[in-house]
Design a protein around this motif. Structure first.
Motif, mmCIF file in Angstrom:
data_model
loop_
_atom_site.group_PDB
_atom_site.id
_atom_site.type_symbol
_atom_site.label_atom_id
_atom_site.label_comp_id
_atom_site.label_asym_id
_atom_site.label_seq_id
_atom_site.Cartn_x
_atom_site.Cartn_y
_atom_site.Cartn_z
ATOM 1 N N ARG A 53 0.866 -1.185 0.000
ATOM 2 C CA ARG A 53 0.000 0.000 0.000
ATOM 3 C C ARG A 53 0.901 1.232 0.000
ATOM 4 N N GLY A 54 0.844 2.005 -1.068
ATOM 5 C CA GLY A 54 1.654 3.215 -1.112
ATOM 6 C C GLY A 54 2.329 3.375 -2.456
ATOM 7 N N LEU A 55 2.993 4.412 -2.538
ATOM 8 C CA LEU A 55 3.426 5.455 -1.611
ATOM 9 C C LEU A 55 2.406 6.594 -1.654
ATOM 10 N N HIS A 56 1.798 6.904 -0.539
ATOM 11 C CA HIS A 56 0.686 7.852 -0.486
ATOM 12 C C HIS A 56 1.017 9.116 0.311
ATOM 13 N N GLY A 114 4.269 4.352 2.694
ATOM 14 C CA GLY A 114 3.756 3.081 2.196
ATOM 15 C C GLY A 114 4.220 1.943 3.073
ATOM 16 N N GLY A 139 0.199 10.304 -4.837
ATOM 17 C CA GLY A 139 1.071 9.156 -4.672
ATOM 18 C C GLY A 139 2.252 9.184 -5.614
ATOM 19 N N TRP A 142 5.590 2.984 -6.236
ATOM 20 C CA TRP A 142 6.220 2.206 -5.155
ATOM 21 C C TRP A 142 7.600 1.665 -5.527
ATOM 22 N N ASP A 165 -2.305 2.311 -7.166
ATOM 23 C CA ASP A 165 -0.883 2.275 -6.827
ATOM 24 C C ASP A 165 -0.031 1.741 -7.969
#
Length: 190
Positions: A53-56, A114, A139, A142, A165
């Motif tokens: 999950r990310g990069l946010h 993330g 975002g 990643w 993502d």
């Protein structure tokens, strides 16, 4: 508000029943240099190992500082400096957070965030300093080679990503709205 990424090791007080820990105290966190006011708690569940999950981040005026904690399983948690003019722009720091080690990561505004799950059925609880604002949601890719995050992806695992993502822009395509405040990226452990 702090611009340091802080790895927090809360003390656990245990006996034959188990343990107790204080995960947030405004006064204690201020002593660590974290004077963030949190307004919302979030809880995420990731079924497969290798969920990334990310990069946010959220852009101003809805920037979000985060206080991350893994309550089930393990994650590799990452913060990337995206403050324009910073000597550590595009650099990253990371730490393993787990239910077992009880560590927390404080990620200030101006950093993309993330995490990668290292076990199945991982749960993460985190505080944020501002509400979710879809128009300010942002975002960075990643796996951006200019950032070069060394994700500890387990052998044989292909990261599970959201559609969003998987198509985030690269750092070179990003015009940062965050300004450098004089504190270069470093991971401070308390």
């Amino acid at each position: 508000m702090s611009s340091k990424v802080v790895l927090i090791n809360p003390k656990r007080h245990g006996d034959d029943r188990g343990w107790f820990t204080e995960v947030y105290s405004e006064a204690t966190f201020q002593n660590f240099g974290i004077a963030t006011r949190y307004v919302q708690d979030n809880h995420s569940f990731s079924a497969p190992t290798g969920t990334l999950r990310g990069l946010h981040f959220q852009t101003p005026p809805f920037g979000q500082a985060k206080l991350m904690r893994c309550i089930r399983g393990r994650i590799f948690d990452v913060a990337v400096d995206i403050r324009r003019g910073s000597p550590t722009y595009g650099k990253w720091v990371g730490a393993e957070l787990s239910a077992e080690n009880g560590r927390q990561l404080s990620v200030p505004i101006g950093f993309a965030h993330g995490f990668l799950t290292l076990e199945p059925n991982t749960e993460v609880i985190y505080k944020v300093s501002n509400v979710y604002a879809p128009a300010n949601d942002g975002g960075i890719r990643w796996n951006d080679p200019d950032i070069g995050i060394d994700w500890p992806i387990p052998d044989g695992i292909i990261p599970t990503l959201s559609k969003k993502d998987d198509v985030q822009p690269f750092l070179s395509q990003f015009e940062s709205p965050f300004e450098y405040d004089g504190a270069p990226l470093e991971l401070v452990e308390v």
